[in-house]
Each structure stands twice: as C-alpha cells, then as structure tokens.
Design a protein around this motif. Structure first.
Motif, PDB file in Angstrom:
ATOM      1  N   ALA A   1       0.831  -1.206  -0.046  1.00  0.00           N
ATOM      2  CA  ALA A   1       0.155   0.018  -0.020  1.00  0.00           C
ATOM      3  C   ALA A   1       0.903   1.373   0.058  1.00  0.00           C
ATOM      4  CB  ALA A   1      -0.780   0.028   1.015  1.00  0.00           C
TER       5      ALA A   1
ATOM      6  N   GLY B   1       0.984   3.929  -2.934  1.00  0.00           N
ATOM      7  CA  GLY B   1       1.189   5.474  -2.747  1.00  0.00           C
ATOM      8  C   GLY B   1       2.219   6.283  -3.076  1.00  0.00           C
TER       9      GLY B   1
ATOM     10  N   GLU C   1      -4.045   6.234  -6.213  1.00  0.00           N
ATOM     11  CA  GLU C   1      -4.381   6.456  -4.984  1.00  0.00           C
ATOM     12  C   GLU C   1      -5.518   5.847  -4.503  1.00  0.00           C
ATOM     13  OE1 GLU C   1      -4.303   8.499  -1.565  1.00  0.00           O
ATOM     14  OE2 GLU C   1      -2.707   8.593  -2.968  1.00  0.00           O
TER      15      GLU C   1
ATOM     16  N   ARG D   1      -4.216   2.342  -3.478  1.00  0.00           N
ATOM     17  CA  ARG D   1      -3.530   2.317  -2.281  1.00  0.00           C
ATOM     18  C   ARG D   1      -4.780   2.421  -1.085  1.00  0.00           C
ATOM     19  NH1 ARG D   1      -3.454   5.693   1.729  1.00  0.00           N
ATOM     20  NH2 ARG D   1      -4.420   7.383   0.516  1.00  0.00           N
TER      21      ARG D   1
END
Length: 316
Positions: free
Chosen positions: A199, A203, A220, A223
C-alpha cells in the motif's frame, strides 16, 4: 550546472562513499571538503552535513537545501532509506532515476536541433523582409496594390508558422518525457522488492504519476483499497481506467503463472518502458519530415498569398 546534473553528481558521490561503509555525516563532510568537484555540490554537502550534525534527518534537511532542489519523490525515497537502513540500494535507484531524467532531457534537446535550425532561418528571413526586403517588395507592387495588406498577410502566415511549430515542439516534449507511468510502476516495484508495504509502495507510485490525472487517481484509490485489505486486482479496479487495468490484468496473470507476485509492478514497468521507447523512436523519426512539410507549406503560403499576386498584377 543544471539542477538535474547537480542532483545526479551529488547522488553518485554520496552512494560511492556510503558504499565504503561511511556514515552519512562522514560522506557529506568528505564531499564538502574535497579539492575537486563543483562548488555547488560542496556547498550543498556542507549545509547538509551541518544539519545532520545538529541531529536532523537527511530527508528533512534536503527540504531546505538552498543549492540543489530535491523533488518530493527523491526526499521520500531518502526517508524510506532512513527507515530501512538500505541507503546504498536506494541511492543507486535514485541515481538511475536521475540518469533517466537527464537522458530524456538530452533526447529532447537533440531532437530539437533540426526544428531550431528551421525556425532560426525563418526568423532571419522574416527580419530581412521587415527591415529591408519589404521595402524592396513594396517598390515592386503595382499601383493600387495595398502594401499594408501584403505586410499583414505575411505577418499572419509567420504567426501561423510559429504557433504550429510551438504546438509540435510541445507535443514532442510531452511524448519524449511521458515516463511518469513507467516511473510510478518502477518505483512501486522497487519498494515492494525491498520490503516496503504494498500500500505504501502504491502510494509512492501515485505521487509520481501525479494525483491530478486519471492514472494518479487510480493509484491513489488502489492505495486506499489495499489499506482496506483488498487484493491488488480489486484495488486497481476501483476506478475505471481501461489501459491501466489491462496492464494490471496481464501482469497479474503472468505473476500467478510464475508464482512471483512481488514482480507484478516491475513487469508492468518493463512493458511501459518498451511502449515509451516505441513512441520515442516514432517521434524522433517524424521530426525532420514534419518540419520539412511545415516549412514547405509556409513557403507555399507566401508564394500563393504574396508573390503570385505581385507577379500576376505585373503581367507575367
């Protein structure tokens, strides 16, 4: 020395010294006190060494470095290096990334040689026409033919040439330097391989891709999905982005077949690199014929709009 060149030299020097098991402070002091090298690098190294001596982290010190402008992605990677202790590998990645940026810039500058030559010749021709050539043409104009109208026609043709040339150069710049998606996947894959949470890696990819465009938004959202416990496929499919999702689907299929899921983002980056190279080669191939055509159209417009009426009215 450009900022990009300074960043490359700084990163390469720091990596070489840290590879010799020196601390960051020791490496920066050596760089600052070296008798050879650029003054800009020495000053930056000295400032950063002083900040580290005060107890500040390198990542936070880079934010206020006056000599070299370090971008947010660079600083984030240095922060990852501070967390993991793996400075050598991350500095090596940053060095390669800076080299790729420099290579793209040099490719663009090299591609601009012919267009700049053509535009320079047109400017010289325009200057001659305005300063002395137009007076000569005005004397040749038949009685009753408006010299002001002829000048306005020439100015309009010239403006059109520069506008079209500018648009074409802007297109070349965007195409040759359109590597954000490749860099995003490459960065994410590199971080995952080095033990960073998926994650967090995605990001970082979102930051590189740019959160103000559809690819960045897709990263995004992915993420966020990964943080909620989604798998990679489901996370990337939260926002409709057919081209990106097709790449993810193919890479996931290959990863499942080979059993190496950590390589998914790197496999996509490799495909993106091949795609970028194809686009770059096509652009470089088209530059010269495109400007030959553009110059031919420009000269043809002058002949049709200015020269031909003069010749016709003079009875030739």
């Amino acid at each position: 020395m450009t900022n990009l060149t300074a960043k490359k030299i700084f990163t390469e020097s720091l990596k070489d010294l840290v590879s010799e098991k020196l601390t960051l402070f020791q490496a920066l002091k050596i760089m600052a006190e070296s008798r050879i090298g650029a003054r800009k690098i020495k000053l930056a190294s000295d400032d950063l060494a002083k900040e580290i001596e005060k107890g500040h982290k390198l990542s936070t010190s880079l934010l206020t470095c006056p000599e070299i402008d370090f971008d947010s992605v660079y600083i984030s990677f240095i922060s990852f290096a501070e967390q993991s202790g793996n400075f050598v590998q991350i500095l090596d990645y940053l060095l390669e990334r800076t080299k790729r940026e420099e290579e793209s810039r040099n490719a663009f500058l090299g591609a601009m040689t012919y267009p700049v030559l053509v535009i320079s010749l047109v400017i010289v021709m325009a200057a001659f026409f305005v300063t002395s050539g137009f007076g000569f043409v005005r004397n040749l104009l038949p009685e009753g033919m408006d010299s002001g109208e002829t000048a306005r026609t020439f100015a309009w043709i010239l403006l059109s040439f520069f506008l079209i040339s500018g648009a074409f150069i802007f297109f070349l710049w965007n195409t040759i330097n359109d590597t954000k998606l490749y860099e995003a996947f490459l960065a994410g894959g590199f971080l995952v391989e080095n033990g960073i949470n998926l994650a967090v890696a995605v990001g970082m990819a979102a930051e590189i891709a740019g959160v103000d465009n559809k690819n960045g938004i897709c990263f995004e959202k992915a993420r966020e999905g990964l943080e909620y416990g989604m798998d990679l496929r489901s996370a990337f499919f939260r926002v409709k982005n057919s081209s990106l999702q097709n790449k993810i689907e193919m890479a996931l299929f290959l990863a499942e077949e080979t059993g190496n899921k950590k390589q998914v983002l790197l496999k996509i980056a490799d495909e993106m690199k091949k795609e970028n190279e194809r686009k770059r080669k096509l652009c470089l191939t088209l530059i010269e014929p495109a400007f030959i055509l553009l110059t031919g159209v420009f000269l043809l417009e002058i002949v049709i709009s200015i020269v031909l009426p003069v010749v016709t009215d003079m009875g030739f």
